[in-house]
Design a protein around this motif. Structure first.
Motif, PDB file in Angstrom:
ATOM      1  N   ASP A 104       0.856  -1.177   0.000  1.00  0.00           N
ATOM      2  CA  ASP A 104       0.000   0.000   0.000  1.00  0.00           C
ATOM      3  C   ASP A 104       0.900   1.237   0.000  1.00  0.00           C
ATOM      4  OD1 ASP A 104      -2.916   1.126   0.798  1.00  0.00           O
ATOM      5  OD2 ASP A 104      -1.363   2.242   1.878  1.00  0.00           O
ATOM      6  N   PRO A 105       0.591   2.260  -0.803  1.00  0.00           N
ATOM      7  CA  PRO A 105       1.484   3.414  -0.907  1.00  0.00           C
ATOM      8  C   PRO A 105       1.533   4.292   0.336  1.00  0.00           C
ATOM      9  CG  PRO A 105      -0.514   3.776  -2.185  1.00  0.00           C
ATOM     10  CD  PRO A 105      -0.537   2.356  -1.738  1.00  0.00           C
ATOM     11  N   VAL A 106       0.583   4.144   1.239  1.00  0.00           N
ATOM     12  CA  VAL A 106       0.539   4.988   2.436  1.00  0.00           C
ATOM     13  C   VAL A 106       1.045   4.250   3.673  1.00  0.00           C
ATOM     14  CG1 VAL A 106      -0.950   6.367   3.942  1.00  0.00           C
ATOM     15  CG2 VAL A 106      -1.359   6.337   1.477  1.00  0.00           C
ATOM     16  N   THR A 107       0.571   3.019   3.882  1.00  0.00           N
ATOM     17  CA  THR A 107       1.007   2.252   5.064  1.00  0.00           C
ATOM     18  C   THR A 107       2.256   1.427   4.785  1.00  0.00           C
ATOM     19  OG1 THR A 107      -0.280   0.268   4.536  1.00  0.00           O
ATOM     20  CG2 THR A 107      -1.402   2.023   5.770  1.00  0.00           C
ATOM     21  N   TRP A 108       2.546   1.164   3.492  1.00  0.00           N
ATOM     22  CA  TRP A 108       3.685   0.369   3.039  1.00  0.00           C
ATOM     23  C   TRP A 108       3.515  -1.119   3.339  1.00  0.00           C
ATOM     24  CZ3 TRP A 108       7.505   4.186   5.832  1.00  0.00           C
ATOM     25  CH2 TRP A 108       7.381   5.462   5.254  1.00  0.00           C
ATOM     26  N   ASN A 109       2.307  -1.520   3.720  1.00  0.00           N
ATOM     27  CA  ASN A 109       2.011  -2.905   4.065  1.00  0.00           C
ATOM     28  C   ASN A 109       1.201  -3.605   2.975  1.00  0.00           C
ATOM     29  OD1 ASN A 109       2.954  -3.810   6.751  1.00  0.00           O
ATOM     30  ND2 ASN A 109       1.889  -1.974   7.473  1.00  0.00           N
ATOM     31  N   MET A 110       1.110  -4.932   3.074  1.00  0.00           N
ATOM     32  CA  MET A 110       0.214  -5.723   2.243  1.00  0.00           C
ATOM     33  C   MET A 110      -1.221  -5.514   2.719  1.00  0.00           C
ATOM     34  SD  MET A 110       1.178  -9.422   3.966  1.00  0.00           S
ATOM     35  CE  MET A 110       0.459 -10.428   2.688  1.00  0.00           C
ATOM     36  N   SER A 111      -2.192  -5.877   1.881  1.00  0.00           N
ATOM     37  CA  SER A 111      -3.594  -5.754   2.268  1.00  0.00           C
ATOM     38  C   SER A 111      -4.346  -7.028   1.917  1.00  0.00           C
ATOM     39  CB  SER A 111      -4.250  -4.573   1.553  1.00  0.00           C
ATOM     40  OG  SER A 111      -4.382  -4.840   0.167  1.00  0.00           O
ATOM     41  N   ALA A 112      -5.480  -7.220   2.584  1.00  0.00           N
ATOM     42  CA  ALA A 112      -6.294  -8.408   2.336  1.00  0.00           C
ATOM     43  C   ALA A 112      -6.825  -8.436   0.909  1.00  0.00           C
ATOM     44  CB  ALA A 112      -7.450  -8.457   3.325  1.00  0.00           C
ATOM     45  N   GLU A 113      -7.144  -7.269   0.350  1.00  0.00           N
ATOM     46  CA  GLU A 113      -7.652  -7.203  -1.015  1.00  0.00           C
ATOM     47  C   GLU A 113      -6.625  -7.760  -2.003  1.00  0.00           C
ATOM     48  OE1 GLU A 113      -9.819  -4.489   1.525  1.00  0.00           O
ATOM     49  OE2 GLU A 113      -7.668  -4.685   1.119  1.00  0.00           O
ATOM     50  N   GLN A 114      -5.382  -7.406  -1.805  1.00  0.00           N
ATOM     51  CA  GLN A 114      -4.326  -7.914  -2.679  1.00  0.00           C
ATOM     52  C   GLN A 114      -4.157  -9.418  -2.509  1.00  0.00           C
ATOM     53  OE1 GLN A 114      -1.324  -5.435  -0.960  1.00  0.00           O
ATOM     54  NE2 GLN A 114      -1.375  -3.947  -2.628  1.00  0.00           N
ATOM     55  N   VAL A 115      -4.183  -9.863  -1.276  1.00  0.00           N
ATOM     56  CA  VAL A 115      -4.015 -11.297  -0.991  1.00  0.00           C
ATOM     57  C   VAL A 115      -5.134 -12.104  -1.623  1.00  0.00           C
ATOM     58  CG1 VAL A 115      -3.994 -13.042   0.837  1.00  0.00           C
ATOM     59  CG2 VAL A 115      -2.704 -10.906   1.134  1.00  0.00           C
ATOM     60  N   ALA A 116      -6.362 -11.619  -1.498  1.00  0.00           N
ATOM     61  CA  ALA A 116      -7.522 -12.358  -2.025  1.00  0.00           C
ATOM     62  C   ALA A 116      -7.382 -12.642  -3.510  1.00  0.00           C
ATOM     63  CB  ALA A 116      -8.802 -11.571  -1.759  1.00  0.00           C
ATOM     64  N   GLY A 117      -6.790 -11.697  -4.234  1.00  0.00           N
ATOM     65  CA  GLY A 117      -6.639 -11.871  -5.671  1.00  0.00           C
ATOM     66  C   GLY A 117      -5.555 -12.851  -6.080  1.00  0.00           C
ATOM     67  N   ARG A 118      -4.776 -13.336  -5.128  1.00  0.00           N
ATOM     68  CA  ARG A 118      -3.667 -14.249  -5.438  1.00  0.00           C
ATOM     69  C   ARG A 118      -3.905 -15.667  -4.925  1.00  0.00           C
ATOM     70  NH1 ARG A 118      -0.257 -13.477  -9.068  1.00  0.00           N
ATOM     71  NH2 ARG A 118       1.769 -13.418  -8.017  1.00  0.00           N
ATOM     72  N   ILE A 119      -5.019 -15.912  -4.273  1.00  0.00           N
ATOM     73  CA  ILE A 119      -5.288 -17.237  -3.727  1.00  0.00           C
ATOM     74  C   ILE A 119      -5.688 -18.200  -4.848  1.00  0.00           C
ATOM     75  CG2 ILE A 119      -6.833 -18.566  -2.229  1.00  0.00           C
ATOM     76  CD1 ILE A 119      -7.012 -16.105  -0.422  1.00  0.00           C
ATOM     77  N   THR A 120      -5.057 -19.375  -4.846  1.00  0.00           N
ATOM     78  CA  THR A 120      -5.382 -20.441  -5.787  1.00  0.00           C
ATOM     79  C   THR A 120      -5.616 -21.727  -5.002  1.00  0.00           C
ATOM     80  OG1 THR A 120      -3.142 -21.313  -6.127  1.00  0.00           O
ATOM     81  CG2 THR A 120      -3.763 -19.353  -7.407  1.00  0.00           C
ATOM     82  N   GLU A 121      -5.901 -22.796  -5.722  1.00  0.00           N
ATOM     83  CA  GLU A 121      -6.107 -24.082  -5.048  1.00  0.00           C
ATOM     84  C   GLU A 121      -4.821 -24.611  -4.428  1.00  0.00           C
ATOM     85  OE1 GLU A 121      -5.623 -26.888  -9.048  1.00  0.00           O
ATOM     86  OE2 GLU A 121      -7.602 -26.613  -8.106  1.00  0.00           O
ATOM     87  N   ARG A 122      -3.672 -24.063  -4.829  1.00  0.00           N
ATOM     88  CA  ARG A 122      -2.387 -24.496  -4.270  1.00  0.00           C
ATOM     89  C   ARG A 122      -1.950 -23.663  -3.068  1.00  0.00           C
ATOM     90  NH1 ARG A 122       1.916 -24.454  -8.894  1.00  0.00           N
ATOM     91  NH2 ARG A 122       3.178 -25.258  -7.168  1.00  0.00           N
ATOM     92  N   THR A 123      -2.667 -22.583  -2.786  1.00  0.00           N
ATOM     93  CA  THR A 123      -2.276 -21.722  -1.672  1.00  0.00           C
ATOM     94  C   THR A 123      -2.479 -22.450  -0.353  1.00  0.00           C
ATOM     95  OG1 THR A 123      -3.002 -19.792  -2.939  1.00  0.00           O
ATOM     96  CG2 THR A 123      -2.603 -19.477  -0.582  1.00  0.00           C
TER      97      THR A 123
END
Length: 372
Positions: A104-123
């Motif tokens: 995130d450009p303000v907190t510099w952290n990852m976010s749940a929204e970003q994570v949700a878009g990367r989940i697959t059956e192998r996660t």
């Protein structure tokens, strides 16, 4: 130069000498000494966990955490690209696949929204990494983990004394890790800790840090582990530091507020976000990001500050741009623009526990001069 201001200097004015002297007087200097167990128990209790396993460093804690959860070939672990290489390295060494998200450009952290878009059956797991002073918002991350039956590895290396929505950082993961490097709020020189609530998981971590020796046949090994033990000397230092953690947290927040005052109105820099709806900044370090209007990058700014006798350190370089991973064919053609910008235009200024008010004023003058 004698008046150089280092980027970090620890504060060792508590019971450090007393406890270290006790180690020397008793001869307990190895990992078998009593301070190790005391430090494990008291640190785990401080972050609201049932078990603590002291280890040689924070990177080792991550290796053990990944291995303890039995992550390996075919498994995907989601983590931020904007982090230290230890995080991705632990996943790669285990044979699992790191899957990246941007910052995130303000907190510099990852976010749940970003994570949700990367989940697959192998996660199989999410490695949450709290960055530079503000934690990741853990509520939505925990919901994702429950929904998809994922494990959480929480890297709280920089978060001693920090909370998220009133709950201690380091208490959220199935397994969580800390570092005690000299620039941390609690230091043992080098050192780390794995914390969890599952007694079986904790016992597995103890075995992995100790070469997987067996109680009944010590030198017969069923599994490969590491010699990642913490010494009694390190634990003695850590215990003395832990006794003053509240003081250290308060000191860091005062320093963060003072830097904000001293640098207020300075054109060309983004300063750390003081707080969010779920946490107040703990200012592990005081980071600055150069705005695009500044005609040079972080490396040049750091060079100019060094000429003024002011120490700095660059922000993390993204995992997807690490040559060692490019050689392995990882993250090919992947692009994470926020992390790339933070890496090129971000750095942090002196913010150690021993930093004085006159030194902070001199640092602020230096920053303004460099940007002038």
């Amino acid at each position: 130069m004698s008046d150089f201001i280092p980027v970090n200097e620890p504060l060792l004015d508590g019971n450090e000498k007393k406890y270290l002297q006790e180690c020397i007087d008793t001869g307990w200097i190895s990992s078998e000494g009593p301070f190790v167990r005391q430090f494990e128990e008291q640190f785990a209790g401080r972050v609201g966990r049932q078990h603590g396993v002291a280890v040689a460093n924070g990177s080792g804690a991550l290796d053990i955490a990944v291995q303890a959860l039995r992550l390996g070939p075919g498994d995907e672990v989601i983590l931020p690209t904007f982090t230290i290489i230890s995080c991705a390295a632990a996943v790669v060494r285990a044979g699992a696949t790191p899957v990246l998200v941007d910052a995130d450009p303000v907190t510099w952290n990852m976010s749940a929204e970003q994570v949700a878009g990367r989940i697959t059956e192998r996660t199989k797991a999410i490695m949450v990494v709290h960055i530079y002073g503000l934690p990741v918002d853990m509520g939505p991350i925990l919901e994702l983990a429950r929904e998809h039956d994922l494990r959480i590895i929480e890297d709280a290396a920089q978060m001693h004394g920090q909370t998220c929505r009133g709950r201690s950082c380091g208490s959220f993961g199935d397994i969580s890790t800390f570092s005690f490097y000299p620039n941390k709020h609690v230091t043992t020189g080098e050192g780390g800790m794995v914390v969890c609530d599952d007694p079986d998981l904790a016992e597995r971590c103890r075995g992995l840090r100790n070469l997987c020796f067996q109680a009944h046949r010590r030198f017969v090994h069923e599994e490969l582990g590491w010699n990642y033990r913490m010494t009694n000397l390190q634990a003695a230092l850590g215990l003395a530091q832990l006794e003053r953690l509240d003081r250290f947290v308060a000191r860091k927040r005062v320093m963060g507020g003072r830097y904000a005052e001293l640098l207020r109105g300075t054109a060309g820099i983004q300063m750390p976000l003081p707080r969010t709806g779920y946490a107040e900044n703990i200012y592990w370090v005081y980071g600055l990001v150069l705005e695009d209007t500044v005609p040079f990058d972080a490396q040049e700014a750091m060079k100019r500050l060094a000429a003024l006798g002011i120490g700095t350190r660059p922000f993390f370089w993204p995992m997807h741009e690490q040559p060692v991973f490019e050689k392995r064919g990882l993250f090919t053609a992947e692009c994470y623009p926020v992390a790339e910008r933070l890496a090129r235009r971000g750095f942090y200024i002196p913010s150690g526990m021993a930093l004085t008010e006159p030194e902070m004023e001199r640092v602020a003058r230096g920053v303004r001069e460099v940007l002038g």
